[in-house]
Write a protein that holds these residues in place. Structure first.
Motif, PDB file in Angstrom:
ATOM      1  N   SER A 823      43.176  41.883  40.031  1.00 54.88           N
ATOM      2  CA  SER A 823      43.573  41.578  38.662  1.00 54.88           C
ATOM      3  C   SER A 823      44.582  40.401  38.449  1.00 54.88           C
ATOM      4  O   SER A 823      45.487  40.164  39.557  1.00 54.88           O
ATOM      5  N   ARG A 838      43.056  36.928  31.353  1.00 50.19           N
ATOM      6  CA  ARG A 838      43.360  38.248  32.150  1.00 50.19           C
ATOM      7  C   ARG A 838      42.008  38.438  32.712  1.00 50.19           C
ATOM      8  O   ARG A 838      41.225  38.330  32.162  1.00 50.19           O
ATOM      9  N   VAL A 840      39.911  41.353  35.545  1.00 46.26           N
ATOM     10  CA  VAL A 840      40.177  42.302  36.581  1.00 46.26           C
ATOM     11  C   VAL A 840      38.743  42.856  37.165  1.00 46.26           C
ATOM     12  O   VAL A 840      37.861  42.475  36.522  1.00 46.26           O
TER      13      VAL A 840
END
Length: 896
Positions: A823, A838, A840
């Protein structure tokens, strides 16, 4: 839908006082859920009521999508006046504007003829007189009830202002370093609550500071003058409408006090037995004498950026004793600042504090590594004589770079609560965040952030220990990274202003800004006087303004610095056309049409401090191979300047500098690109620079990238770049398709590498890749941001946020998944508001979460996406298959 503007700022600051601009700039933000702005209206008034008699500017409704860079265009502003301003905005689909949002600013003294205060000083120093700290005192009678009072204060040296004994300055180090032959900054203080009707005492303490203290690589002192001085002008508005002005003049007195000597580097010496009543007593104490009035031609300029002040506080992690009895305090973090210490002991006891970044294996403090030779100088040391009372003390007029402090002479054992590390930096707003699944990479990002904090102090410096000098090459390579960490726009604007002030008439640029040269001390001299032609250093004059344009949409800086930029590029082109080095003249391959565009004369630093190099070997290499670097930078800056001219509508210059760049590119290729594809001295940086600057044609780029990869493999999978090319290295590899090589370099843990420093306990970035000699002794600075420019790669490539258009009007979101990470996340507070990316890994997929600020769009592309996806403002979640393993990831066969 409408959302009220927030975060209103004037010249980049929230409700600033002492504003010196005649045409300040206004900016605001829109809420995260707000629609994009299509128009705005702004009003400025002397009153909160914005009535017709008080309003000095009413813009009317103005079409515009940018909530920043709005320049005041009203009636001339008045000195020492509080102005209120308000703004409202229109959205595309709104039938009505937003509510008004309000802020304010207060002006300083805007016109030179409004200064009534005199510069006052102590008696002239004799050759053998000690360089004592200057204490100034003035008595003032205030004849009415004070409604508002502002003190405008300057000094030749660092100062603290006291009003009736109240410290108005605190731990700030002011005024900041300017080219002190030409300009000195003044500070505006709101002293309303400190003044009373009737008798008042004004005090000003002046330490050596940058004016008389030790500065720079060669540790010169008494550069700008040997006589400290102060200037105070207090403007008081009384309840009855009368105005009273109190100034420094011949009625003031001067003397000495408990701070005996103070120096930014060597430290402060204090005798607490000397009373402090001088600042509140009914009459000047014994020993105070009338001041001397002094004159000089320095211009007074207002503050334009946040002050250098306390920004954090650290508790120690351990306190130990050495065999000889000294107490060693470990703060667990390398930083710039001072110590606040509880002192107890008999009157007359002498306590010494010595600061360092390094502890030796035997637990004692290391001070030898700071210098090129272990000369045992008194350096980064404070000395206090106790008065017998239990007190908490910290120095006023010095700053140190350290993690450890050695305390000698204190007759009691310190507890952890007795000591604090006071972190001092320019109080710039943090605007960037980064984190990922690898704690070592997170620590690397934090180390870069700490090195920025430690060196964005007063001016951008190279280290908070040895030099504290504003090297142009360092900020040239680091400025893009700085913008991803803090709001650096106005800080770097100020640096560039200082650069232009000190730029030489022939266009060359001192390699440190401010230069540390002065008419008082004989003008340019020493090792750095002839270094003004250094490529990559002087190019800061062009490349840093371009950085501010790219990251902040700042067109004003391009206009303000345009003469400086053209002067530098023209000086390089002129030197190339007029002179050729003896080595190239002897080469037998001299072609006049090529040579007149090759920069091979004048001083050069070259790539500077590749792994395994030191200052001597780097300098020798620059003498042999500096032309390949300098010529590449001429091409790069000329092409950038052509783009800048285009932005400013200077079409003739755009064409002229593009032609110059094309001619230099042709010459560079003829001189340094061989038929077999090798470049220059055939080192990693030669290929990095060529690929990054676009010096290679399309068919030449892949072979150059392969050669770069083989050089990395030949170095055992390690990088081999120095100051100039390290910031470009990982981007070049990724853009060339060598993604796995970039990941290997980033995550390598053997030296030279970034994570090798982390694994050896670094809490800041080191000046050299190694940090220590082969015998284990520390060398050079251990707090130096240049090699920390890798933090931009973490934000812009791994998390994937970068400006696709100036000021992030269009944002590129191109995350890079790999390197063993599961991540990563970054956030940037852009001029339009916060942007976040972001990702992940979730099974066989990658989930991407993206937030885009109002008024912008984003171009999202995951690895292997055929086309970018256009995203509007707001939050978005996307999923993509996990990228396939790259060919050659394990063995590096990609470069075979």
């Amino acid at each position: 839908m409408t959302v009220n503007p927030t975060d209103l700022r004037t010249d980049g600051r929230t409700e600033p006082s002492g504003l010196g601009s005649l045409s300040p700039e206004f900016s605001w933000r829109l809420g995260a859920d707000a629609p994009g702005q299509v128009a705005w209206e702004l009003q400025v008034s002397r009153s909160r009521l914005f009535g017709p008699e008080a309003t000095v500017w009413a813009s009317g409704e103005v079409a515009g999508t940018d909530p920043f860079g709005i320049r005041y265009a009203g009636d001339p502003l008045t000195s020492t006046t509080t102005y209120h301003w308000r703004v409202r905005t229109w959205a595309a689909d709104a039938v009505a504007p937003s509510e008004w949002a309000s802020s304010s600013f207060a002006t300083g003294i805007l016109r030179e003829d409004e200064w009534r205060a005199a510069w006052v000083a102590g008696p002239a120093r004799g050759r053998k007189d000690p360089a004592t700290t200057l204490y100034l005192r003035g008595d003032a009678d205030v004849t009415g009830r004070v409604v508002r009072a502002t003190a405008h204060v300057s000094s030749l040296g660092w100062h603290r202002l006291l009003v009736n004994g109240q410290d108005m300055t605190g731990p700030a180090l002011v005024p900041r370093w300017t080219p002190l032959d030409q300009e000195v900054e003044y500070i505006s203080y709101d002293v309303t609550d400190a003044l009373a009707t009737g008798r008042n005492v004004l005090g000003l303490v002046v330490g050596d500071g940058r004016f008389r203290g030790s500065n720079g690589f060669e540790n010169h002192s008494i550069i700008y003058g040997d006589r400290l001085a102060g200037l105070v002008q207090v403007v008081i508005e009384c309840e009855d409408g009368a105005e009273q002005v109190i100034v420094t003049d011949e009625t003031w007195t001067c003397g000495t006090g408990r701070i005996l000597t103070s120096d930014p580097k060597t430290g402060e010496r204090v005798d607490l037995r000397i009373a402090q009543e001088w600042a509140v007593a009914a009459a000047a104490p014994e020993g105070f004498r009338p001041v001397h009035l002094v004159t000089h031609s320095r211009a007074l300029i207002a503050e334009s950026v946040e002050r250098v002040q306390q920004v954090d506080e650290l508790a120690p992690v351990a306190i130990t004793r050495t065999k000889k009895g000294a107490q060693i305090v470990d703060f667990g973090q390398n930083f710039a600042g001072v110590v606040r210490l509880r002192l107890r002991g008999p009157a007359g006891t002498v306590v010494t504090l010595t600061h360092s970044e390094i502890i030796k294996a035997d637990g004692t403090i290391d001070v030898d590594y700071i210098h090129l030779l272990p000369v045992g100088r008194w350096y980064q040391r404070d000395e206090v004589v106790l008065d017998g009372h239990d007190v908490h003390w910290q120095p006023w007029f010095t700053i140190h770079g350290f993690r450890y402090v050695e305390i000698r002479g204190l007759p009691v054992d310190l507890a952890l609560d007795d000591v604090r590390g006071v972190v001092i930096s320019s109080a710039l707003r943090h605007t960037g965040e980064f984190e990922c699944s690898d704690a070592r990479v997170n620590r690397l990002w934090q180390n870069v952030d700490w090195s920025l904090r430690s060196n964005f102090v007063d001016t951008s410096t190279d280290c908070p220990t040895r030099e504290r000098a504003g090297w142009t090459g360092d900020i040239q390579v680091f400025s893009p990274t700085a913008t991803t960490l803090v709001d650096a726009q106005w800080f770097l604007r100020r640096y560039l202003h200082n650069l232009a002030v000190e730029q030489h008439e022939d266009g060359t640029v001192p390699v440190v800004i401010p230069s540390g040269f002065s008419e008082f001390s004989g003008g340019p001299h020493g090792h750095l006087a002839s270094a003004t032609t250094a490529a990559g250093w002087g190019d800061a004059s062009v490349l840093v303004p371009w950085t501010l344009y790219r990251y902040y949409g700042d067109t004003r800086i391009l206009a303000d610095q345009y003469a400086s930029m053209t002067a530098w590029v023209d000086s390089c082109a002129r030197r190339a056309a007029e002179a050729t080095s003896r080595g190239r003249r002897k080469s037998g391959t001299r072609n006049p049409e090529i040579e007149r565009f090759i920069v091979d004369t004048g001083f050069q630093f070259g790539e500077w401090l590749r792994p395994g190099e030191n200052a001597i070997s780097s300098s020798m290499d620059a003498r042999r191979n500096g032309a390949v670097v300098a010529t590449a930078y001429l091409e790069h800056s000329a092409r950038t300047l052509s783009d800048i001219a285009g932005v400013l509508g200077r079409d003739d210059d755009r064409i002229r500098y593009r032609a110059l760049a094309d001619a230099v590119r042709h010459a560079w290729r003829a001189a340094f690109l061989r038929a077999d594809g090798t470049i220059g001295a055939d080192r990693q940086d030669d290929y990095v620079r060529a690929l990054s600057f676009g010096l290679l044609d399309e068919g030449e780029q892949a072979p150059a990238a392969r050669r770069l990869g083989r050089l990395i493999d030949a170095a055992g999978g390690h990088l081999g770049t120095g100051f100039l090319s390290t910031p470009l290295l990982l981007d070049v590899l990724v853009d060339a398709g060598c993604v796995d090589t970039a990941w290997r370099l980033l995550t390598a843990t053997s030296s030279p590498s970034w994570l090798s420093q982390v694994e050896r306990g670094a809490t800041t970035v080191w000046e050299t890749w190694e940090g220590y000699t082969k015998s284990g002794k520390a060398k050079m600075s251990h707090n130096h941001y240049a090699l920390g420019s890798v933090a931009r790669f973490l934000t812009e490539r791994i998390a994937g946020i970068s400006p696709a258009e100036p000021g992030y009007r269009v944002i590129a979101i191109r995350p890079l998944v790999g390197g063993g990470l599961t991540s990563a996340r970054a956030a940037i507070d852009t001029p339009y508001g916060p942007a976040e990316s972001r990702w992940v890994i979730a099974g066989d997929d990658v989930e991407y979460q993206v937030t885009i600020p109002p008024g912008t769009t984003a171009l999202f592309s995951a690895e292997h996406d055929p086309m970018p996806v256009v995203l509007g403002p707001g939050a978005h979640t996307l999923r993509r298959p996990l990228p396939a393993r790259h060919e050659g990831e394990a063995a590096g066969s990609r470069h075979a």
